[in-house]
Design a protein around this motif. Sequence first.
Motif, PDB file in Angstrom:
ATOM      1  N   ARG A 204       0.498  -1.106   0.079  1.00 18.52           N
ATOM      2  CA  ARG A 204       0.118  -0.309  -0.538  1.00 18.52           C
ATOM      3  C   ARG A 204       0.823   1.355   0.333  1.00 18.52           C
ATOM      4  N   ILE A 205       1.462   1.323   0.404  1.00 20.67           N
ATOM      5  CA  ILE A 205       2.721   2.465   0.805  1.00 20.67           C
ATOM      6  C   ILE A 205       3.030   2.582  -0.750  1.00 20.67           C
ATOM      7  N   GLU A 206       3.459   1.464  -1.041  1.00 16.34           N
ATOM      8  CA  GLU A 206       4.614   2.093  -1.790  1.00 16.34           C
ATOM      9  C   GLU A 206       3.550   2.031  -3.859  1.00 16.34           C
ATOM     10  N   ALA A 207       2.242   1.521  -3.909  1.00 15.13           N
ATOM     11  CA  ALA A 207       1.139   2.185  -4.327  1.00 15.13           C
ATOM     12  C   ALA A 207       1.015   3.642  -3.950  1.00 15.13           C
ATOM     13  N   ASP A 208       0.760   4.554  -3.130  1.00 15.07           N
ATOM     14  CA  ASP A 208       0.809   6.066  -2.622  1.00 15.07           C
ATOM     15  C   ASP A 208      -1.098   5.244  -2.130  1.00 15.07           C
ATOM     16  N   ALA A 209      -1.228   3.989  -1.389  1.00 16.89           N
ATOM     17  CA  ALA A 209      -2.670   3.848  -1.244  1.00 16.89           C
ATOM     18  C   ALA A 209      -2.852   3.470   0.985  1.00 16.89           C
ATOM     19  N   LEU A 210      -1.999   4.042   0.895  1.00 18.68           N
ATOM     20  CA  LEU A 210      -1.474   4.326   3.017  1.00 18.68           C
ATOM     21  C   LEU A 210      -2.704   5.608   2.994  1.00 18.68           C
ATOM     22  N   VAL A 211      -4.509   4.854   3.445  1.00 18.28           N
ATOM     23  CA  VAL A 211      -5.158   5.855   3.853  1.00 18.28           C
ATOM     24  C   VAL A 211      -4.962   5.706   5.198  1.00 18.28           C
ATOM     25  N   VAL A 212      -4.741   6.847   6.122  1.00 19.29           N
ATOM     26  CA  VAL A 212      -5.049   7.929   8.047  1.00 19.29           C
ATOM     27  C   VAL A 212      -6.310   7.742   8.319  1.00 19.29           C
ATOM     28  N   ASP A 213      -7.036   6.798   9.274  1.00 22.38           N
ATOM     29  CA  ASP A 213      -8.016   7.315   8.846  1.00 22.38           C
ATOM     30  C   ASP A 213      -7.705   8.015  10.995  1.00 22.38           C
ATOM     31  N   PRO A 214      -7.763   8.993  10.899  1.00 24.53           N
ATOM     32  CA  PRO A 214      -7.226   9.726  12.434  1.00 24.53           C
ATOM     33  C   PRO A 214      -8.870   9.343  12.887  1.00 24.53           C
ATOM     34  N   GLN A 215      -8.269   9.652  14.606  1.00 25.34           N
ATOM     35  CA  GLN A 215      -9.554   9.056  15.274  1.00 25.34           C
ATOM     36  C   GLN A 215      -9.036   9.170  16.913  1.00 25.34           C
TER      37      GLN A 215
END
Length: 380
Positions: A204-215
Amino acid sequence: MLLGLALVAAFTAALLPVRDSVTGATPALALVAPGIVVAFRWGRMAAAATAVAAALALDVVFLQPYGRLTIHLVDDVVALVAFVAVAMTVATLVALATDRRRAAEMRAEEVVALSREREHMRDEQARLASEKITLEQAEDARRALLRSVSHDLRTPLAAIRAITSDLRAGADYDEQTRDDLLDVVGDEAERLDRLVANLLGLSRIEADALVVDPQAVDLDELCTDRVRRLSRLLRDVSVVVDLAPGLPLVDADYTLVDQVITNLLENATRHTPPQGKVRIAARVVGDRVEVAVEDEGPGVPGVERDAIFEPFRTGSTPQPSTGVGLAICRAIVEAHGGTITVGDASSGGARFAFTLPVHRPSRAGPPELTTATTRPAVAG
């Protein structure tokens, strides 16, 4: 040629009113000019035609008797021949100079075009060289991934296969031995689960697909729960949880931060000798919370402290590792706007520390507590 004839006509009309008050040399010199102008722009052929037209205009308009093409005297013949010769010579010289100027301009344009082409070729060579280096790095990373993953996958799989084969074959084990073997199967299965989670995270990181859902996340609850769930992994070391009292909530993705702490604890356990101590601590630093994991291993040399956060870089320690976990930790922490560093622990080992932003309650909603007694549910 048409322009030359027009210029001859214009010069003739301009000189006609004063032809009786000037000598024949004045119109002869003036009528040389159209040939020069035409030669400068259109070459010798047009200049020659213009010179002939100028000679005819000189004879008909400016040499007596006016209005007729007549040549009576030797002087007239000499004058006309000299006029045509001078006009042709001047026109030829101007035309040659113009041709040389155009040739020089064309050569200059060719030189500029060749220079641009050479510059383009250099840029293309540099691009191809950069792509070659990138491909070589990708190939090296692929080989490193295959080597590390094949080792880390085969080791737990071999243990699981051997134990399950013995149990399926009805091997005569006492109850304690069976429980120990099942614990080994559970440990190796968890190890495989962590490995797969890291590989998926890296993809996911290499595909720029890392999504952060902050809470709003309670680090006290998270760290305590993570240590409890990794009890089998941490059974050979002593774990000290040292969290500052009244630790505020942080803005973070619970699952991703859980993965960071898991990777750091696993890394610390791998390098800490049996019966050694692993310490996890957290404290407030400005508007951020710093979480640190310390071990009692050999530490990380200064020259390797930046490189170990790169994918597939495992440092100089002999402990087996995929070289993926720390790279994922850095990507996740930086995605939260924090930083992760490695230094020397007080015990002489390594100290990995990362920061997360303190949670700020929304003004639009009801006031929130600065600490939490519950945490979001996490599957697994």
